[in-house]
Motif scaffolding. Sequence first.
Motif, PDB file in Angstrom:
ATOM      1  N   ARG A 176       0.907  -1.327  -0.107  1.00 27.42           N
ATOM      2  CA  ARG A 176      -0.135  -0.020   0.137  1.00 27.42           C
ATOM      3  C   ARG A 176       0.774   1.348   0.049  1.00 27.42           C
ATOM      4  NH1 ARG A 176      -3.939   2.303   4.806  1.00 27.42           N
ATOM      5  NH2 ARG A 176      -5.132   3.911   3.653  1.00 27.42           N
ATOM      6  N   ASP A 177       1.867   1.142   0.844  1.00 24.01           N
ATOM      7  CA  ASP A 177       2.783   2.507   1.091  1.00 24.01           C
ATOM      8  C   ASP A 177       3.676   2.756  -0.346  1.00 24.01           C
ATOM      9  OD1 ASP A 177       1.708   3.294   3.353  1.00 24.01           O
ATOM     10  OD2 ASP A 177       3.297   2.019   4.771  1.00 24.01           O
ATOM     11  N   THR A 178       4.036   1.626  -0.802  1.00 22.66           N
ATOM     12  CA  THR A 178       5.011   1.879  -2.037  1.00 22.66           C
ATOM     13  C   THR A 178       4.113   2.286  -3.266  1.00 22.66           C
ATOM     14  OG1 THR A 178       4.868  -0.463  -2.553  1.00 22.66           O
ATOM     15  CG2 THR A 178       6.434   0.169  -0.961  1.00 22.66           C
ATOM     16  N   LEU A 179       3.018   2.204  -3.343  1.00 22.25           N
ATOM     17  CA  LEU A 179       2.004   2.295  -4.487  1.00 22.25           C
ATOM     18  C   LEU A 179       0.960   3.500  -4.202  1.00 22.25           C
ATOM     19  CD1 LEU A 179       1.018  -1.287  -5.337  1.00 22.25           C
ATOM     20  CD2 LEU A 179       2.864   0.066  -6.367  1.00 22.25           C
ATOM     21  N   LYS A 180       1.598   4.669  -3.776  1.00 23.72           N
ATOM     22  CA  LYS A 180       0.818   5.784  -3.509  1.00 23.72           C
ATOM     23  C   LYS A 180       0.159   6.309  -4.573  1.00 23.72           C
ATOM     24  CE  LYS A 180       2.176   6.480   1.329  1.00 23.72           C
ATOM     25  NZ  LYS A 180       2.829   7.268   2.112  1.00 23.72           N
ATOM     26  N   LYS A 181       1.129   6.661  -5.541  1.00 23.38           N
ATOM     27  CA  LYS A 181       0.910   7.331  -6.791  1.00 23.38           C
ATOM     28  C   LYS A 181       0.264   6.486  -8.005  1.00 23.38           C
ATOM     29  CE  LYS A 181       5.270   7.192  -9.051  1.00 23.38           C
ATOM     30  NZ  LYS A 181       6.341   7.953  -9.741  1.00 23.38           N
ATOM     31  N   PRO A 182      -0.678   6.720  -8.700  1.00 26.18           N
ATOM     32  CA  PRO A 182      -1.003   6.015  -9.937  1.00 26.18           C
ATOM     33  C   PRO A 182       0.083   5.500 -10.770  1.00 26.18           C
ATOM     34  CG  PRO A 182      -2.268   8.225  -9.587  1.00 26.18           C
ATOM     35  CD  PRO A 182      -1.086   8.208  -8.745  1.00 26.18           C
ATOM     36  N   LEU A 183      -0.187   4.197 -11.126  1.00 24.86           N
ATOM     37  CA  LEU A 183       0.855   3.590 -11.894  1.00 24.86           C
ATOM     38  C   LEU A 183       0.480   3.412 -13.328  1.00 24.86           C
ATOM     39  CD1 LEU A 183       1.824   0.390  -9.530  1.00 24.86           C
ATOM     40  CD2 LEU A 183       2.894   2.701  -9.920  1.00 24.86           C
ATOM     41  N   SER A 184       1.357   3.498 -14.242  1.00 24.22           N
ATOM     42  CA  SER A 184       1.028   3.341 -15.708  1.00 24.22           C
ATOM     43  C   SER A 184       0.887   1.695 -15.888  1.00 24.22           C
ATOM     44  CB  SER A 184       2.257   3.718 -16.617  1.00 24.22           C
ATOM     45  OG  SER A 184       3.425   3.202 -16.458  1.00 24.22           O
ATOM     46  N   LEU A 185       0.245   1.101 -16.886  1.00 27.64           N
ATOM     47  CA  LEU A 185       0.105  -0.331 -16.998  1.00 27.64           C
ATOM     48  C   LEU A 185       1.426  -0.919 -17.257  1.00 27.64           C
ATOM     49  CD1 LEU A 185      -3.132  -0.564 -19.149  1.00 27.64           C
ATOM     50  CD2 LEU A 185      -2.875  -0.778 -16.837  1.00 27.64           C
ATOM     51  N   GLU A 186       2.542  -0.070 -17.717  1.00 28.70           N
ATOM     52  CA  GLU A 186       3.731  -0.630 -18.033  1.00 28.70           C
ATOM     53  C   GLU A 186       4.489  -0.851 -16.639  1.00 28.70           C
ATOM     54  OE1 GLU A 186       2.724   1.730 -19.601  1.00 28.70           O
ATOM     55  OE2 GLU A 186       2.694   1.704 -21.840  1.00 28.70           O
ATOM     56  N   GLU A 187       4.250   0.158 -15.750  1.00 26.55           N
ATOM     57  CA  GLU A 187       4.779   0.029 -14.567  1.00 26.55           C
ATOM     58  C   GLU A 187       4.166  -1.283 -13.780  1.00 26.55           C
ATOM     59  OE1 GLU A 187       6.181   4.540 -13.399  1.00 26.55           O
ATOM     60  OE2 GLU A 187       3.884   4.126 -13.371  1.00 26.55           O
ATOM     61  N   LEU A 188       2.852  -1.124 -13.884  1.00 23.72           N
ATOM     62  CA  LEU A 188       2.079  -2.227 -13.042  1.00 23.72           C
ATOM     63  C   LEU A 188       2.531  -3.475 -13.314  1.00 23.72           C
ATOM     64  CD1 LEU A 188      -0.526  -2.741 -11.047  1.00 23.72           C
ATOM     65  CD2 LEU A 188      -1.634  -3.193 -13.278  1.00 23.72           C
ATOM     66  N   VAL A 189       2.971  -4.032 -14.698  1.00 19.36           N
ATOM     67  CA  VAL A 189       3.220  -5.260 -15.152  1.00 19.36           C
ATOM     68  C   VAL A 189       4.829  -5.703 -14.648  1.00 19.36           C
ATOM     69  CG1 VAL A 189       1.768  -5.569 -16.948  1.00 19.36           C
ATOM     70  CG2 VAL A 189       3.994  -4.714 -17.439  1.00 19.36           C
ATOM     71  N   LYS A 213      -2.054  -2.783 -26.151  1.00 16.94           N
ATOM     72  CA  LYS A 213      -1.390  -1.361 -25.772  1.00 16.94           C
ATOM     73  C   LYS A 213       0.220  -1.845 -25.977  1.00 16.94           C
ATOM     74  CE  LYS A 213      -5.014   0.813 -24.340  1.00 16.94           C
ATOM     75  NZ  LYS A 213      -5.365   2.287 -25.344  1.00 16.94           N
ATOM     76  N   GLY A 214       0.447  -3.180 -26.291  1.00 20.50           N
ATOM     77  CA  GLY A 214       1.791  -3.524 -26.341  1.00 20.50           C
ATOM     78  C   GLY A 214       2.539  -3.947 -25.339  1.00 20.50           C
ATOM     79  N   ILE A 215       1.627  -4.402 -24.364  1.00 21.42           N
ATOM     80  CA  ILE A 215       2.221  -4.717 -22.988  1.00 21.42           C
ATOM     81  C   ILE A 215       1.816  -6.333 -22.760  1.00 21.42           C
ATOM     82  CG2 ILE A 215       1.870  -4.537 -20.394  1.00 21.42           C
ATOM     83  CD1 ILE A 215       0.786  -1.534 -21.239  1.00 21.42           C
ATOM     84  N   LYS A 216       2.928  -7.111 -22.406  1.00 19.67           N
ATOM     85  CA  LYS A 216       2.645  -8.489 -22.170  1.00 19.67           C
ATOM     86  C   LYS A 216       2.870  -8.643 -20.872  1.00 19.67           C
ATOM     87  CE  LYS A 216       4.346 -12.928 -23.601  1.00 19.67           C
ATOM     88  NZ  LYS A 216       5.217 -13.691 -24.481  1.00 19.67           N
TER      89      LYS A 216
END
Length: 298
Positions: A176-189, A213-216
């Motif tokens: 929770r604390d490390t994911l405070k700001k919104p992530l892009s899908l690239e960052e998420l994967v 979106k070009g994300i695997k």
Amino acid sequence: MKVKLDLYKIFCEVAKCQSFSKGAKKLYMTQPAVSQAIMQLERELDIRLFTRTPKGVILTNQGQLLFEHINSAINLIKVGEKKLLESQNLMVGELKIGVGDTISRYFLLPYLEKFHDESPNIKLKIINRTTLELCAMLKSGEIDMAICNLPIKDSSLEIKKCIDVHDIFVCGEKYRDTLKKPLSLEELVSLPLIILESKSNSRQYVEKYMLSKGIKIAPEIELGSHDLLLEFAKINLGIACVIKEFSKDYLKNRMLYEVETTEKIPRRSIGFCFLKSVTLSPSSIKFIEIVKGDIPLG
């Protein structure tokens, strides 16, 4: 030998009443019409069915032999008609519904309860399978209807949308604390992902969108049920992709937290599926009406 069923019905009634006039009264016919029907039957069968007596009529030996078989057959027809009527009035019968575990638990249960309360004599058979397996079972006649994750592209099936659902990512307290700001899908994967196994329609939908979106996706853990996704994320084994509408209790009670992303996965739907070529049974129609009473079906 082709003899009309109504002639046999008249014959049986006269035999039971041992009277043309009494038989006519029970059949709401005139006596001459009944007499004419018996004469027509005797001509077509080329036998004498009745012998007249001072009190009415009695069956001949051949007439008695015919009566024993015809009366049984007519009784069976009446039973069949009664069973059909009972089925139409939801007094007897069976409803076979195919559904996935997650949809069954988080969507279907209240409607099953209401249907059972209103039609207790209809036997419910619930079969849990994947969407692909359920479509195959519909085509083979093994189930009456399926409730599946959409989209489904099959020209032989008719689809009625029930509800929209949203795929989201959730995490436990550790992340929770490390994911405070919104992530892009690239960052998420790049994070350790927990996702349903590849044969799941839900997984395929998310994966297809990511690929557009070009994300695997390369999940760290693949699971067979939505409940396990929630539990694995709760004990901080990774970030789980779940259905928001089916995760409300976890989110509300702060056992899990939604991971904010800069781009949302487009909503999809859950819906009824049934064969276009087969007329729905009365019990199937009743069940759909129960759901439709709460949700306008698309």
